[in-house]
Design a protein around this motif. Structure first.
Motif, PDB file in Angstrom:
ATOM      1  N   VAL A  27       2.979   6.194 -10.228  1.00 32.85           N
ATOM      2  CA  VAL A  27       2.925   5.020  -9.339  1.00 32.85           C
ATOM      3  C   VAL A  27       1.594   5.064  -8.588  1.00 32.85           C
ATOM      4  CG1 VAL A  27       3.968   3.902  -7.330  1.00 32.85           C
ATOM      5  CG2 VAL A  27       5.434   4.987  -9.052  1.00 32.85           C
ATOM      6  N   CYS A  33       1.536   0.086  -4.488  1.00 36.15           N
ATOM      7  CA  CYS A  33       2.972   0.002  -4.207  1.00 36.15           C
ATOM      8  C   CYS A  33       3.231  -0.634  -2.837  1.00 36.15           C
ATOM      9  CB  CYS A  33       3.587   1.406  -4.258  1.00 36.15           C
ATOM     10  SG  CYS A  33       5.336   1.433  -3.831  1.00 36.15           S
ATOM     11  N   ILE A  34       4.135  -1.638  -2.817  1.00 40.51           N
ATOM     12  CA  ILE A  34       4.473  -2.307  -1.550  1.00 40.51           C
ATOM     13  C   ILE A  34       5.849  -1.858  -1.035  1.00 40.51           C
ATOM     14  CG2 ILE A  34       3.007  -4.358  -1.892  1.00 40.51           C
ATOM     15  CD1 ILE A  34       5.580  -5.785  -2.975  1.00 40.51           C
ATOM     16  N   GLY A  35       6.425  -0.856  -1.700  1.00 38.51           N
ATOM     17  CA  GLY A  35       7.685  -0.272  -1.215  1.00 38.51           C
ATOM     18  C   GLY A  35       8.900  -1.168  -1.350  1.00 38.51           C
ATOM     19  N   CYS A  36       8.916  -2.054  -2.322  1.00 29.82           N
ATOM     20  CA  CYS A  36      10.043  -3.008  -2.452  1.00 29.82           C
ATOM     21  C   CYS A  36      11.329  -2.339  -2.946  1.00 29.82           C
ATOM     22  CB  CYS A  36       9.654  -4.145  -3.386  1.00 29.82           C
ATOM     23  SG  CYS A  36       9.476  -3.627  -5.118  1.00 29.82           S
ATOM     24  N   THR A  37      11.247  -1.165  -3.516  1.00 30.30           N
ATOM     25  CA  THR A  37      12.362  -0.358  -4.057  1.00 30.30           C
ATOM     26  C   THR A  37      12.988  -0.916  -5.348  1.00 30.30           C
ATOM     27  OG1 THR A  37      14.293  -1.285  -2.902  1.00 30.30           O
ATOM     28  CG2 THR A  37      13.005   0.366  -1.690  1.00 30.30           C
ATOM     29  N   CYS A  76      12.019  -0.753  -8.413  1.00 34.52           N
ATOM     30  CA  CYS A  76      11.991   0.226  -9.507  1.00 34.52           C
ATOM     31  C   CYS A  76      13.080   1.273  -9.294  1.00 34.52           C
ATOM     32  CB  CYS A  76      10.614   0.867  -9.627  1.00 34.52           C
ATOM     33  SG  CYS A  76      10.045   1.681  -8.127  1.00 34.52           S
ATOM     34  N   MET A 132      11.890   7.268  -2.885  1.00 36.49           N
ATOM     35  CA  MET A 132      10.922   6.635  -1.990  1.00 36.49           C
ATOM     36  C   MET A 132      10.414   7.719  -1.039  1.00 36.49           C
ATOM     37  SD  MET A 132      11.016   3.566  -3.192  1.00 36.49           S
ATOM     38  CE  MET A 132       9.865   2.753  -2.080  1.00 36.49           C
ATOM     39  N   ALA A 145       7.055   4.334  -3.759  1.00 39.81           N
ATOM     40  CA  ALA A 145       7.841   4.910  -4.864  1.00 39.81           C
ATOM     41  C   ALA A 145       7.153   6.155  -5.428  1.00 39.81           C
ATOM     42  CB  ALA A 145       8.001   3.865  -5.964  1.00 39.81           C
ATOM     43  N   CYS A 158       8.163  -3.998 -11.582  1.00 40.88           N
ATOM     44  CA  CYS A 158       7.264  -3.895 -10.421  1.00 40.88           C
ATOM     45  C   CYS A 158       6.470  -5.197 -10.233  1.00 40.88           C
ATOM     46  CB  CYS A 158       6.304  -2.717 -10.592  1.00 40.88           C
ATOM     47  SG  CYS A 158       5.167  -2.584  -9.202  1.00 40.88           S
ATOM     48  N   PRO A 159       6.577  -5.807  -9.066  1.00 37.38           N
ATOM     49  CA  PRO A 159       5.904  -7.107  -8.869  1.00 37.38           C
ATOM     50  C   PRO A 159       4.397  -6.984  -8.690  1.00 37.38           C
ATOM     51  CG  PRO A 159       7.047  -6.432  -6.858  1.00 37.38           C
ATOM     52  CD  PRO A 159       7.368  -5.395  -7.891  1.00 37.38           C
ATOM     53  N   VAL A 160       3.906  -5.759  -8.474  1.00 38.85           N
ATOM     54  CA  VAL A 160       2.461  -5.625  -8.207  1.00 38.85           C
ATOM     55  C   VAL A 160       1.755  -4.718  -9.241  1.00 38.85           C
ATOM     56  CG1 VAL A 160       2.625  -6.110  -5.729  1.00 38.85           C
ATOM     57  CG2 VAL A 160       2.955  -3.757  -6.544  1.00 38.85           C
ATOM     58  N   ALA A 170       2.220  -1.671 -10.140  1.00 31.81           N
ATOM     59  CA  ALA A 170       1.825  -0.368  -9.593  1.00 31.81           C
ATOM     60  C   ALA A 170       2.232   0.797 -10.498  1.00 31.81           C
ATOM     61  CB  ALA A 170       2.456  -0.185  -8.211  1.00 31.81           C
ATOM     62  N   VAL A 171       3.096   0.521 -11.483  1.00 28.59           N
ATOM     63  CA  VAL A 171       3.615   1.617 -12.312  1.00 28.59           C
ATOM     64  C   VAL A 171       2.952   1.606 -13.687  1.00 28.59           C
ATOM     65  CG1 VAL A 171       5.702   2.769 -13.166  1.00 28.59           C
ATOM     66  CG2 VAL A 171       5.845   1.258 -11.172  1.00 28.59           C
TER      67      VAL A 171
END
Ligand code: SF4
Ligand code: SF4
Length: 211
Positions: A3, A8-12, A14, A25, A30, A47-49, A51-52
């Motif tokens: 990650v 990562c925006i920490g949306c959880t 994933c 987390m 993540a 992942c919306p951004v 990051a993974v």
């Protein structure tokens, strides 16, 4: 799997979607432990951004990950249904050479088919020049199996017709190896699908057939 903490925006999302609970987390970011990960790619997809990613090209090539675009990923349902209805067992083949890129596309259809727990337990063998030899071996095996089935009282009745058919196929091959091919129907190329799990092999074969 890794990650990018900066992205990562920490949306959880994933973490919620990981079937093997391998994501935790840490400080609202993540972190993938990579202890039980089966490289299913769900965390990459959800992942919306973006990051993974996977840092092991051999296990999971990021080059093959395509961003979702509705237009490119949508098939009209009626057309898809027609396509499935149109599926037939082909028993007459042209003698044409098959282009490399077509063979690769068919194998890719198998490669990208889901497998249980992402085992990817499937391999493919392309047979071209050795088809006559394979035919001889296969018919010999079927003939031996037929003898066993016909000699056993435990063979289910509905299978006996196959035993008789295999024997007829074998005998006609021995009589005239260049005659009608009731096994591979003189196909110019074969792809043998091998799998540890029969269902995985069946699923891949079905997708390859459609392709
Ligand atoms: S690839 Fe699949 S199993 Fe591995 S961490 Fe991501 S979601 Fe979990
Ligand atoms: S889905 Fe992406 S943004 Fe959300 S927690 Fe996981 S890595 Fe971070």
């Amino acid at each position: 799997m890794i990650v990018d903490r900066d992205k990562c925006i920490g949306c959880t999302l994933c973490k919620q979607d990981c079937i093997v609970s391998d994501i935790e987390m840490i400080d609202k970011k993540a972190h993938i432990r990579n202890l039980t990960c089966i490289k299913c790619g769900h965390c990459i997809a959800i992942c919306p951004v973006k990051a993974v990613s996977c840092d092991d090209e051999e296990e999971y090539s990021m080059e093959e990950v395509i961003p979702y675009e509705k237009e490119d990923f949508t098939i009209d349902a009626d057309k898809l249904m027609n396509f499935m209805k149109f599926r037939r067992s082909v028993r007459l083949f042209k003698k044409d050479e098959i282009e490399e890129e077509k063979i690769e596309k068919i194998i890719d259809a198998g490669r990208f088919t889901q497998t249980s727990t992402n085992m990817q337990d499937i391999s493919y063998t392309i047979v071209k020049d050795s088809i006559p030899e394979l035919r001889r071996m296969t018919l010999g095996t079927l003939n031996a199996m037929a003898d066993k089935m016909l000699g056993s009282e435990e063979t289910p009745k509905h299978l006996l017709k196959y035993a008789h058919m295999w024997k007829r196929m074998y005998e006609s091959f021995v009589e005239n190896p260049d005659g009608p091919d009731q096994l591979f129907f003189k196909a110019p190329l074969l792809i043998i699908v091998k799998a540890q799990n029969e269902i995985d092999g069946g699923l891949a074969s079905a997708k390859m057939e459609l392709m």
